[in-house]
Design a protein around this motif. Structure first.
Motif, PDB file in Angstrom:
ATOM      1  N   GLU A  14      -3.938   0.463   5.120  1.00 12.44           N
ATOM      2  CA  GLU A  14      -3.914  -0.440   3.972  1.00 12.44           C
ATOM      3  C   GLU A  14      -2.641  -0.242   3.160  1.00 12.44           C
ATOM      4  OE1 GLU A  14      -5.884  -2.787   3.533  1.00 12.44           O
ATOM      5  OE2 GLU A  14      -7.077  -2.132   5.230  1.00 12.44           O
ATOM      6  N   SER A 240     -16.032 -13.774 -12.969  1.00 13.11           N
ATOM      7  CA  SER A 240     -16.459 -13.460 -11.608  1.00 13.11           C
ATOM      8  C   SER A 240     -17.494 -12.344 -11.624  1.00 13.11           C
ATOM      9  CB  SER A 240     -15.272 -13.021 -10.765  1.00 13.11           C
ATOM     10  OG  SER A 240     -14.391 -14.087 -10.603  1.00 13.11           O
ATOM     11  N   LEU A 244     -21.086 -12.297  -9.934  1.00  7.72           N
ATOM     12  CA  LEU A 244     -21.442 -11.350  -8.882  1.00  7.72           C
ATOM     13  C   LEU A 244     -22.697 -10.561  -9.258  1.00  7.72           C
ATOM     14  CD1 LEU A 244     -17.905 -10.003  -7.967  1.00  7.72           C
ATOM     15  CD2 LEU A 244     -19.371 -11.422  -6.553  1.00  7.72           C
ATOM     16  N   PRO A 377      -0.239 -13.396   3.533  1.00 11.45           N
ATOM     17  CA  PRO A 377       0.486 -13.946   2.399  1.00 11.45           C
ATOM     18  C   PRO A 377      -0.389 -13.826   1.159  1.00 11.45           C
ATOM     19  CG  PRO A 377      -0.388 -15.695   3.757  1.00 11.45           C
ATOM     20  CD  PRO A 377      -0.646 -14.418   4.479  1.00 11.45           C
ATOM     21  N   ILE A 378       0.241 -13.668   0.076  1.00  8.57           N
ATOM     22  CA  ILE A 378      -0.534 -13.481  -1.143  1.00  8.57           C
ATOM     23  C   ILE A 378      -0.441 -14.737  -1.986  1.00  8.57           C
ATOM     24  CG2 ILE A 378      -0.737 -12.123  -3.226  1.00  8.57           C
ATOM     25  CD1 ILE A 378       0.985 -10.065  -1.391  1.00  8.57           C
ATOM     26  N   SER A 379      -1.573 -15.332  -2.230  1.00 10.13           N
ATOM     27  CA  SER A 379      -1.535 -16.453  -3.157  1.00 10.13           C
ATOM     28  C   SER A 379      -2.352 -16.062  -4.368  1.00 10.13           C
ATOM     29  CB  SER A 379      -2.104 -17.702  -2.515  1.00 10.13           C
ATOM     30  OG  SER A 379      -2.688 -17.397  -1.285  1.00 10.13           O
TER      31      SER A 379
ATOM     32  N   ILE B  92     -12.192 -19.106  -6.919  1.00  2.75           N
ATOM     33  CA  ILE B  92     -12.830 -17.939  -6.344  1.00  2.75           C
ATOM     34  C   ILE B  92     -13.551 -17.168  -7.451  1.00  2.75           C
ATOM     35  CG2 ILE B  92     -12.424 -15.858  -5.007  1.00  2.75           C
ATOM     36  CD1 ILE B  92     -11.487 -18.232  -3.504  1.00  2.75           C
ATOM     37  N   LEU B  94     -14.667 -14.070  -7.339  1.00  2.00           N
ATOM     38  CA  LEU B  94     -14.704 -12.657  -6.941  1.00  2.00           C
ATOM     39  C   LEU B  94     -13.690 -11.915  -7.813  1.00  2.00           C
ATOM     40  CD1 LEU B  94     -14.639 -13.012  -3.056  1.00  2.00           C
ATOM     41  CD2 LEU B  94     -16.623 -12.624  -4.485  1.00  2.00           C
ATOM     42  N   CYS B  95     -13.710 -10.599  -7.721  1.00  2.00           N
ATOM     43  CA  CYS B  95     -12.775  -9.816  -8.525  1.00  2.00           C
ATOM     44  C   CYS B  95     -11.547  -9.444  -7.691  1.00  2.00           C
ATOM     45  CB  CYS B  95     -13.449  -8.564  -9.057  1.00  2.00           C
ATOM     46  SG  CYS B  95     -14.645  -8.955 -10.326  1.00  2.00           S
ATOM     47  N   PRO B  96     -10.376  -9.894  -8.082  1.00  2.00           N
ATOM     48  CA  PRO B  96      -9.180  -9.707  -7.261  1.00  2.00           C
ATOM     49  C   PRO B  96      -8.746  -8.246  -7.168  1.00  2.00           C
ATOM     50  CG  PRO B  96      -8.605 -10.649  -9.393  1.00  2.00           C
ATOM     51  CD  PRO B  96     -10.103 -10.662  -9.307  1.00  2.00           C
ATOM     52  N   ASN B  97      -9.141  -7.435  -8.138  1.00  2.00           N
ATOM     53  CA  ASN B  97      -8.642  -6.058  -8.146  1.00  2.00           C
ATOM     54  C   ASN B  97      -9.545  -5.099  -7.366  1.00  2.00           C
ATOM     55  OD1 ASN B  97     -10.650  -6.488 -10.053  1.00  2.00           O
ATOM     56  ND2 ASN B  97     -10.016  -4.761 -11.299  1.00  2.00           N
ATOM     57  N   LEU B  98     -10.637  -5.599  -6.811  1.00  2.00           N
ATOM     58  CA  LEU B  98     -11.515  -4.736  -6.015  1.00  2.00           C
ATOM     59  C   LEU B  98     -11.263  -4.986  -4.532  1.00  2.00           C
ATOM     60  CD1 LEU B  98     -14.855  -5.129  -8.000  1.00  2.00           C
ATOM     61  CD2 LEU B  98     -12.996  -3.529  -8.369  1.00  2.00           C
ATOM     62  N   ASN B 103     -16.307  -6.351  -3.127  1.00  2.00           N
ATOM     63  CA  ASN B 103     -16.636  -7.696  -3.554  1.00  2.00           C
ATOM     64  C   ASN B 103     -17.875  -8.225  -2.839  1.00  2.00           C
ATOM     65  OD1 ASN B 103     -15.003  -9.174  -5.570  1.00  2.00           O
ATOM     66  ND2 ASN B 103     -13.332  -8.298  -4.379  1.00  2.00           N
ATOM     67  N   GLN B 138      -9.261  -3.613   2.223  1.00  3.27           N
ATOM     68  CA  GLN B 138      -8.161  -4.370   1.659  1.00  3.27           C
ATOM     69  C   GLN B 138      -8.476  -4.792   0.223  1.00  3.27           C
ATOM     70  OE1 GLN B 138      -7.504  -7.726   4.126  1.00  3.27           O
ATOM     71  NE2 GLN B 138      -5.315  -7.753   3.768  1.00  3.27           N
ATOM     72  N   GLU B 139      -7.463  -4.748  -0.630  1.00  2.86           N
ATOM     73  CA  GLU B 139      -7.676  -5.270  -1.978  1.00  2.86           C
ATOM     74  C   GLU B 139      -7.738  -6.789  -1.881  1.00  2.86           C
ATOM     75  OE1 GLU B 139      -5.255  -4.735  -6.037  1.00  2.86           O
ATOM     76  OE2 GLU B 139      -5.504  -2.889  -4.889  1.00  2.86           O
ATOM     77  N   SER B 141      -6.912  -9.197  -3.748  1.00  8.42           N
ATOM     78  CA  SER B 141      -5.752  -9.994  -4.161  1.00  8.42           C
ATOM     79  C   SER B 141      -4.689 -10.027  -3.067  1.00  8.42           C
ATOM     80  CB  SER B 141      -5.160  -9.436  -5.451  1.00  8.42           C
ATOM     81  OG  SER B 141      -4.754  -8.099  -5.250  1.00  8.42           O
ATOM     82  N   HIS B 142      -4.799  -9.159  -2.072  1.00  6.11           N
ATOM     83  CA  HIS B 142      -3.844  -9.188  -0.964  1.00  6.11           C
ATOM     84  C   HIS B 142      -4.270 -10.160   0.131  1.00  6.11           C
ATOM     85  CE1 HIS B 142      -2.380  -4.889  -2.124  1.00  6.11           C
ATOM     86  NE2 HIS B 142      -2.034  -5.822  -2.982  1.00  6.11           N
ATOM     87  N   CYS B 143      -5.414 -10.800  -0.037  1.00  7.59           N
ATOM     88  CA  CYS B 143      -5.874 -11.766   0.952  1.00  7.59           C
ATOM     89  C   CYS B 143      -5.451 -13.166   0.533  1.00  7.59           C
ATOM     90  CB  CYS B 143      -7.401 -11.755   1.062  1.00  7.59           C
ATOM     91  SG  CYS B 143      -8.084 -10.181   1.525  1.00  7.59           S
ATOM     92  N   SER B 144      -5.288 -14.043   1.510  1.00  7.66           N
ATOM     93  CA  SER B 144      -4.978 -15.427   1.171  1.00  7.66           C
ATOM     94  C   SER B 144      -6.219 -16.070   0.551  1.00  7.66           C
ATOM     95  CB  SER B 144      -4.567 -16.190   2.415  1.00  7.66           C
ATOM     96  OG  SER B 144      -5.677 -16.314   3.261  1.00  7.66           O
ATOM     97  N   LEU B 145      -6.003 -17.200  -0.110  1.00 10.56           N
ATOM     98  CA  LEU B 145      -7.116 -17.894  -0.758  1.00 10.56           C
ATOM     99  C   LEU B 145      -8.232 -18.219   0.229  1.00 10.56           C
ATOM    100  CD1 LEU B 145      -5.813 -20.494  -3.327  1.00 10.56           C
ATOM    101  CD2 LEU B 145      -7.178 -18.461  -3.702  1.00 10.56           C
ATOM    102  N   GLN B 148     -10.196 -15.188   0.899  1.00  6.95           N
ATOM    103  CA  GLN B 148     -11.015 -14.859  -0.264  1.00  6.95           C
ATOM    104  C   GLN B 148     -12.275 -15.711  -0.277  1.00  6.95           C
ATOM    105  OE1 GLN B 148      -9.040 -14.664  -4.034  1.00  6.95           O
ATOM    106  NE2 GLN B 148      -7.173 -13.829  -3.154  1.00  6.95           N
TER     107      GLN B 148
END
Lengths: 382, 501
Positions: A14, A240, A244, A377-379, B92, B94-98, B103, B138-139, B141-145, B148
C-alpha cells in the motif's frame, strides 16, 4: 451473459497513508534538528540528559497535545485545554496546601480525582454544547478557556502563586522518579587534598512516564478501538459517517470528554513537576498544543492525524525553544519567530503534499515521487 | 425466480406544501431484475426513493418487502437498511480517510475492538468475489470514484440487501468505469438482488435494465419491459407527449436565422463538467440547446461563459481569438449568462431589486468606479418599466418578489450590460404562463435588435417557437443540429431518443 470481472488487486504494497506520511515528515525533521543541535551546539545537547530534560519539562504539553489531536481528528478544536490545566493545577495546589490527610499516597489519589473531575466537567459540558446543540467548537471552547482562566484567578489567593514544595504528595512523586543509571555523570573535584564528587543524574519523572503511557493509550484507542475509528470517520466526512450508521453526536461528545479528562490529568502532572501553581501556568499552552498537533501531521480539517506525530511535534517545538534559549540570543521573541516559521513551513508542506496526492497536478521531481501513491487515478470525491 | 416480487409499493402518495410530489404511485420490483426508474425533473423519482429509504414519511399507500409479514415500517434510513433496502447515492457516502475494509464494516460491527486482520480478510473475500479492483487496506481516497461506488455497493451486498437502489450512479463515471459497474450489477442480479436503477442516461437504461417504470409529474405513467419499449416511445412517455398527436404548433413571430458575422465561435471547447464540443452563433440568431436533463446542455453553456473550469478548446469572439476562463472575461467579451438555478447562481436574496439589477454592470466597470445613486436609480427604473417588473419599489428585497419577477430582474441585470451574446438557461422554469410568453417575446425582440441569444428550456414547444436552430444533446454529446423544416416536435424527440425511428 458474461460477467465482466475486473482484475482484483492483491499483495501489492500500500502507498503510505496521508496520516503516516505527514508523521514521517515530522519525525524526519525532529531527527535532523536534534542532530544539528548535537553537532553545532555543544552546550548541553551533546549530553543525553538533555533529551530526558526535554521530556520531563514537556510532559504536560505532551498530554494536552494528545487531547487536542483526538478532538482535531474528529474535526473539532478545543482551545480550553490550557485553561483547564491552570485551573486544576491551582485547585490541586490549594488542596495539597490545606490538606489534613497525612498519607501522601491518599493525597495523590484525591488530587488526581479532583483534577480528573474538573477536566470531566469541562469536557462533558463543552462536548454537550458542541455535539447536541451544534454550537461551533471554537466558540464553545473559547468560552471554556476564558471561564477556566477566570476561575483560576478567583480561587487563587489574590492571584499569588501557591507553593506546594513541602507537600508529602509532591515529595513522594518527586522521589519516585526513575534513574537512568548509565547516563549519570560524576565529576570529581580535588580541593585542598579532598576529593568531592558531584553527581548529576539523569532521571525520568513519574509524570513523564504517565504522559508517555497516555500517548500509547491514545494511540491504541485511535487505532484499535471502535470509538477511535468512529472519531476518524466523523472527522473524514460527518455526513457519510452518519449514513454508515455511526452515532455522530455520541462520538463527538466522547471525544470532548476524553479531551477534558486529559487536560485535567495534564494539570495534575504539571503541578507534580513544577511544584507550584500560578495563574499564568500553561500560558499559550493551547496554541502550543495545536501547533504540535499540526506539526505532527494532524489536519485542522479533521480525519487525518496520529498521536505519535503529535509527540514529535511537541519535541520539535521544545527543541527549538531549548536551542534558542541556550544560545546567546536569549530572547523569547526569537523562539516565537522560529516556532511560527516552523508552523508556517509545516502547513505549507502539508498542503503541498495533500494537493499533490489529491489531484496530481503538480509535477514532482523524481526524488519526490514517493509522496504520490501509484496505481489508481485519484479523483476527489464531489 | 423471475416473477418472485421482492418489493411492492402500492398507492404511494406524498404531499409537499404547494405540490403533490407523488400521487397514487405503484412500483413493483422482482428478484434478480434491474429496474430502471425514469422521469424528467420533478417527476417524483427521488421522492419515491426517499419514501422507500425512510428519508420522507409517506402520506398514504403501502410498502411490502419480501420475507416480512404485513407492511414494512420504514421511518429512517437505518430502518430501511435493517430490512434489506440499501442505497448507493451519486455522491459517495463513505469516509475518504478510512481504508476500503473499514468503510465496508464501520458502524455495523459489534464489540468495542477493531479486528483489523478479520476486517481485511473478509473485505478481501468480498472484493474478490465481486471482482472489485480495490485492496482492503487501501485508503478510500486513493480509489477512483467508480471503485468507491463499488465499495459502497459491496458494503450493501454484505449487509444482505434484497433491494439495492442505485441513485444516478453513473453520472460522474467514464465509459470504462460504467462498464465495470454494469458488470457488477449483472453479477448481483444473477445472485437474486433486485436493483432499482435511477438514471437519465437513455442508452445505459437499454444496455442494462430489464424493466422500466416511468413517472411524470408525480404520477405513474406505466411499467414496461425494456425490450418492448422503443427508445422514442420512452422519451415521449417521459415528456408526456403522444407521438401521434404531436401536431406542430404555430410559430409565433418571425424567426431570425441571423445573417451577419459569427459573434461567437468555439472549437473543441471543454470544461471540468462537459466534453469537447464545437459551437458557433451568428449576430441576431436565436439558437437552443435541447436534450433530456443531464444530457449536458447546461454544462455546455456554462463552459461558454467560463462558469465551470475550462479545460481546453479555442474560442473566437467576433473573429478574434480570446481566452475565456472565468465569467468576468466572458462579460468583458460581451457575453451574458442567466443561470439555470436562479436561487443559487442568480439572485442575491437579501439585496434590493435595484442592487440586483446593477450588479453585473458594476462588476464590468470594476468596484473602484462606483456608480452614483442617481445613475443606479435611473437604470433600475428604466428596466423595471421596460420589463414590467412587479415590485413595490426599487428598494424591495428581491426575495419577496415572485419567481417570474425575480427572473425578470436577473434578465434586466444582463440587458443592462448590453451583451452581444446572451445565454438564457431555463429562463422560464417555475414561472407563470403569462411571464413565460413575455420572456419568449422578449427573446425574439432582442434578436431583432441584433443580439444573439442561446435559449435553453425543458419545454420543447418554447424552443420551437423561439429558436431558428436547435442543437440536440444526448449523454453529454451533441447528436444533431436541426434547422428549418426539421424543427418539429417529432423530429426533435427522435433526435433526442436517437437510434432508429
Amino acid at each position: 451473459m458474461t460477467v465482466q470481472k475486473a482484475k482484483t488487486l492483491t499483495g501489492k504494497k500500500e502507498p503510505l497513508s496521508n496520516t503516516m506520511l505527514l508523521m514521517l515528515v515530522s519525525i524526519g525533521i525532529f531527527i535532523a534538528m536534534y542532530a544539528a543541535a548535537v553537532i553545532f551546539n555543544a552546550k548541553g545537547f551533546r549530553n543525553p540528559k538533555m533529551f530526558f530534560d526535554l521530556l520531563n519539562e514537556n510532559s504536560m504539553l505532551i498530554i494536552i497535545a494528545c487531547s487536542l489531536t483526538v478532538v482535531m481528528i474528529g474535526g473539532g478544536i478545543n482551545i480550553s485545554v490550557a485553561g483547564v490545566v491552570s485551573l486544576t493545577c491551582m485547585v490541586d495546589a490549594l488542596y495539597l496546601q490545606k490538606s489534613a490527610v497525612a498519607s501522601p499516597f491518599l493525597n495523590i489519589l484525591i488530587s488526581l480525582g479532583i483534577a480528573l473531575g474538573i477536566g470531566l466537567a469541562f469536557g462533558a459540558f463543552q462536548g454537550f454544547l458542541i455535539s447536541h446543540l451544534e454550537i461551533q467548537p471554537f466558540i464553545v471552547t473559547l468560552a471554556g478557556m476564558i471561564l477556566a482562566r477566570g476561575l483560576t484567578t478567583i480561587v487563587s489567593p489574590g492571584g499569588k502563586p501557591v507553593d506546594v514544595n513541602a507537600s508529602g504528595a509532591v515529595t513522594a512523586m518527586w522521589d519516585a522518579r526513575i534513574n537512568i543509571p548509565w547516563f549519570t555523570e560524576v565529576t570529581e573535584k580535588v580541593k585542598l587534598g579532598k576529593v568531592t564528587q558531584t553527581v548529576v543524574s539523569t532521571d525520568l519523572e513519574i509524570g513523564t512516564l504517565v504522559a508517555l503511557l497516555v500517548l500509547v493509550l491514545v494511540f491504541l484507542l485511535l487505532r484499535y478501538a471502535k470509538l477511535g475509528r468512529n472519531i476518524y470517520a466523523i472527522g473524514g466526512n460527518q455526513q457519510s459517517a452518519m449514513m454508515l450508521g455511526i452515532n455522530v453526536k455520541r462520538t463527538r461528545f466522547i471525544s470532548y470528554v476524553i479531551s477534558g479528562l486529559l487536560s485535567g490529568l495534564a494539570g495534575f502532572i504539571f503541578l507534580m513537576h513544577a511544584p507550584s501553581a500560578k495563574t499564568t501556568v500553561a500560558a499559550r499552552g493551547e496554541m502550543d498544543a495545536i501547533a504540535a498537533s499540526i506539526i505532527g501531521g494532524t489536519l485542522l480539517t479533521g480525519g487525518v492525524g496520529n498521536v505519535f506525530g503529535t509527540f514529535f511535534g511537541v519535541m520539535i517545538l521544545a527543541t527549538i525553544t531549548k536551542i534558542i534559549g541556550l544560545s546567546d540570543v536569549n530572547e523569547s521573541f526569537w523562539q516565537n519567530i522560529a516556532s511560527g516559521a516552523m508552523l508556517g513551513l509545516f502547513i505549507m508542506l502539508q498542503s503541498v503534499i495533500l494537493s499533490v496526492r489529491g489531484k496530481g497536478k503538480i509535477h514532482l521531481p523524481e526524488w519526490l515521487k514517493f509522496i504520490k501513491p501509484k496505481g489508481d487515478p485519484i479523483s476527489p470525491a464531489k | 425466480m423471475p416473477n418472485e416480487t421482492v418489493l411492492t409499493m402500492r398507492g404511494i402518495c406524498k404531499q409537499f406544501p404547494g405540490t403533490k410530489a407523488l400521487d397514487n404511485v405503484d412500483f413493483t420490483l422482482r428478484k434478480g431484475e434491474i429496474h430502471a426508474l425514469m422521469g424528467e425533473n420533478g417527476a417524483g423519482k427521488s421522492t419515491l426513493i426517499k419514501v422507500l429509504t425512510g428519508v420522507y414519511e409517506k402520506d398514504a399507500g403501502s410498502i411490502q418487502v419480501d420475507g416480512l409479514p404485513g407492511e414494512a415500517r420504514i421511518h429512517s434510513p437505518q430502518d430501511a437498511q435493517n430490512i434489506g433496502i440499501s442505497t448507493v447515492y451519486q455522491e459517495i457516502t463513505l469516509c475518504p480517510n478510512l481504508t476500503v475494509a473499514e468503510n465496508m464494516f464501520i458502524g455495523r460491527t459489534s464489540g468495542q475492538i477493531v479486528h483489523w486482520k478479520d476486517y481485511n480478510r473478509r473485505a478481501t473475500e468480498i472484493l474478490n468475489s465481486l471482482g472489485i479492483p480495490a485492496r482492503a487496506k487501501q485508503e478510500l481516497s486513493h480509489c477512483s470514484l467508480a471503485v468507491q461506488q463499488m465499495v459502497a455497493i459491496a458494503r450493501a451486498v454484505d449487509m444482505k440487501c434484497k433491494v439495492l437502489i442505485l441513485d444516478e450512479p453513473t453520472s460522474s463515471l467514464d465509459e470504462k468505469e460504467v462498464e465495470m459497474l454494469f458488470g457488477l450489477m449483472r453479477d448481483l442480479k444473477s445472485r437474486g438482488v433486485g436493483i432499482i436503477f435511477v438514471t437519465h442516461f437513455l442508452e445505459q437504461v437499454y444496455e442494462v435494465s430489464d424493466r422500466i417504470t416511468v413517472l411524470r409529474n408525480g404520477e405513474l405513467v406505466g411499467e414496461y419491459l425494456t425490450a418492448e419499449l422503443p427508445q422514442v416511445e420512452l422519451v415521449a412517455k417521459m415528456m408526456g407527449k403522444d407521438l401521434n398527436d404531436m401536431v406542430d404548433l404555430e410559430k409565433v413571430g418571425v424567426k431570425n436565422a441571423g445573417g451577419g458575422e459569427t459573434v461567437y465561435e468555439a472549437k473543441g471547447l471543454s470544461s471540468a463538467e462537459s466534453r469537447p464540443f464545437d459551437f458557433h452563433i451568428r449576430r441576431g440568431e436565436v439558437n437552443g440547446f435541447t436534450g433530456l436533463l443531464g444530457s449536458g446542455r447546461s454544462e455546455s453553456v456554462r463552459a461558454i461563459f467560463g462558469a465551470d473550469r475550462v479545460t481546453g478548446g479555442e474560442v473566437k469572439v467576433k473573429g478574434k481569438a480570446v481566452r475565456i476562463s472565468n465569467p468576468k472575461q466572458a462579460m468583458k467579451n460581451g457575453i451574458g449568462y442567466l443561470p439555470e438555478d436562479r436561487k443559487r447562481d442568480g439572485i442575491i436574496a437579501d439585496l434590493s431589486v435595484r442592487d440586483n439589477i446593477i450588479l453585473a454592470l458594476q462588476v464590468m466597470k470594476g468596484f473602484f468606479k462606483p456608480m452614483s445613486k442617481q445613475e443606479m436609480k435611473q437604470f433600475a427604473d428604466e428596466y423595471i418599466k421596460a420589463l414590467q417588473i412587479k415590485t413595490a419599489s426599487q428598494d424591495t428585497p428581491i426575495k419577496s418578489l415572485s419567481g417570474g419577477n425575480q427572473q425578470k430582474v436577473i434578465l434586466a441585470r444582463w440587458l443592462l450590460t448590453h451583451p452581444d451574446y446572451l445565454i438564457l438557461d431555463e429562463p422560464t422554469r417555475g414561472i407563470d404562463v403569462g411571464t413565460k410568453l413575455e420572456i419568449q417575446k422578449l427573446v425574439l425582440k432582442l434578436a431583432e435588435e441584433n443580439m444573439s441569444v442561446t435559449f435553453i428550456s425543458s419545454e420543447i414547444e418554447e424552443m420551437l417557437r423561439t429558436c431558428s436552430r436547435l442543437i440536440v444533446m444526448r449523454d453529454r454529446k451533441i447528436v444533431g443540429e436541426l434547422t428549418g423544416d426539421e424543427l418539429t416536435q417529432n423530429h426533435v424527440m427522435k433526435t433526442i431518443a436517437g437510434g432508429e425511428a
